[in-house]
Scaffold this motif. Structure first.
Motif: not given
Length: 382
Positions: A172-195
């Protein structure tokens, strides 16, 4: 690691209660202990019954895992059958609703419908979740970095439908949906760099297909049979996604009954990702389902493989125990898989307490991988 396992083994005798005391030295003392345990089990049953109606079970939700710390809230659970009558063999359907707040300041609201219809000829699963979820990120690949903090608010929805093609075979078929709003990150971390893909949030929307071979004798507490699933999901801008990638998941499970109501369970699970996937949706190991003893997503990459083995056996009345072990690894390419330093190991023991006649269980697990971990929740892992 040795000290952790010795600690667990030292506690096992306190959970194993003799079921008979006839012709055993000191049997009077054993009988007193047995009666005391009987009363405790009776009290647990009465608490569950007091929080239940004819159609709903209400459970104060108490959970624990390294990812969430202690979680407090409530769960309403309805188990029902879509067909009635003595001749029907339609599996039980379930509708759990959960509200949870954890000591890691995570808010989790979920609802899920598992619906078996037409004497198991069709199956529908729908899940909706909203979370405000502070979490940890340790990088991508086998060279993990120090865990950094981030917080996201996300909404998730999926809808799966499967139709029986033959005995225990569903497509059978399947459908998925997800939306994330990342509103806080560790300063100077990998995620804050945006790469890193997904570090600024994500919107995923995708269609897929799944093939299941489901020949379990019980969906909550299988004692024999197999459960194999091959699923494919495609996320694309055409469906409204801002990331284009596809993912294959192969999940093979086998249940072997052995003497005296004991069960041996094996699982082999593979996840393969093609394209530019956000870090939240990469293949990973860790958590309460895949390699207990590792923080969820401690290791993540394009591909992952996990092998898990469990031995389940009865202890006393509604109480059971579980011994389990697992191995797994992640890699950017399939060439990285093999017997090498990137192969991870974990294991532990657990306890199960049956809540109802359908086989729903409370679960407590003690595990060790790269850390000692404790899990408390509902249902079996595999």
């Amino acid at each position: 690691m040795k000290k952790f396992y010795l600690f667990i083994l030292a506690w096992i005798p306190f959970f194993i209660v003799p079921v008979a005391s006839q012709d055993i030295p000191g049997s009077d003392s054993l009988q007193v202990k047995t009666n005391t345990v009987d009363k405790l089990f009776g009290l647990a049953d009465r608490v569950v019954e007091a929080l239940s109606t004819d159609t709903w079970t209400f459970i104060p939700a108490l959970t624990y895992s390294p990812e969430t710390s202690l979680g407090l809230g409530g769960r309403a659970l309805k188990i029902f059958r879509t067909s009635r009558g003595e001749l029907t063999d339609t599996r039980p359907s379930s509708l759990p609703l959960t509200l949870l707040y954890t000591l890691n300041h995570q808010l989790i609201i979920t609802g899920e419908l598992e619906l078996w219809m037409n004497e198991n000829k069709s199956f529908l699963n729908s899940r909706i979740a909203f979370s405000d979820y502070p979490f940890q990120f340790s990088g991508i690949g086998n060279e993990i970095t120090s865990a950094e903090y981030y917080a996201t608010r996300y909404f998730y929805f999926h809808l799966y439908y499967e139709k029986m093609l033959g005995k225990g075979i569903y497509l059978g078929p399947r459908y998925e949906f997800r939306v994330d709003d990342i509103y806080d990150k560790t300063p100077g971390g990998l995620l804050e760099a945006g790469n890193i893909p997904g570090s600024n949030g994500q919107r995923l929307s995708g269609l897929g297909l799944a093939l299941n071979i489901d020949r379990r004798d019980n969906i909550f507490q299988p004692g024999s049979g197999v459960y194999h699933q091959i699923s494919w999901m495609k996320f694309h801008s055409f469906f409204g996604s801002n990331f284009d990638f596809s993912q294959w998941i192969l999940d093979f499970r086998k249940y072997w009954p052995i003497k005296e109501r004991q069960v041996l369970v094996g699982q082999a699970r593979f996840s393969f990702t093609q394209g530019r996937a956000p870090f939240q949706h990469l293949s990973l190991i860790g958590g309460s389902d895949l390699m207990r003893g590792y923080f969820e997503g401690r290791y993540r990459d394009k591909h992952a493989m996990v092998y898990q083995l469990e031995w389940r056996f009865p202890v006393y009345q509604k109480l059971k125990m579980v011994g389990f072990g697992s191995i797994g690894q992640v890699g950017r390419s399939l060439k990285e898989f093999g017997v090498n330093p990137n192969l991870r190991f974990a294991g532990g023991v657990g306890f199960r307490y049956r809540l109802n006649d359908e086989g729903l269980h409370l679960r407590i697990d003690f595990a060790y991988g790269d850390q000692a971990a404790f899990y408390f929740g509902l249902n079996e892992v595999i």
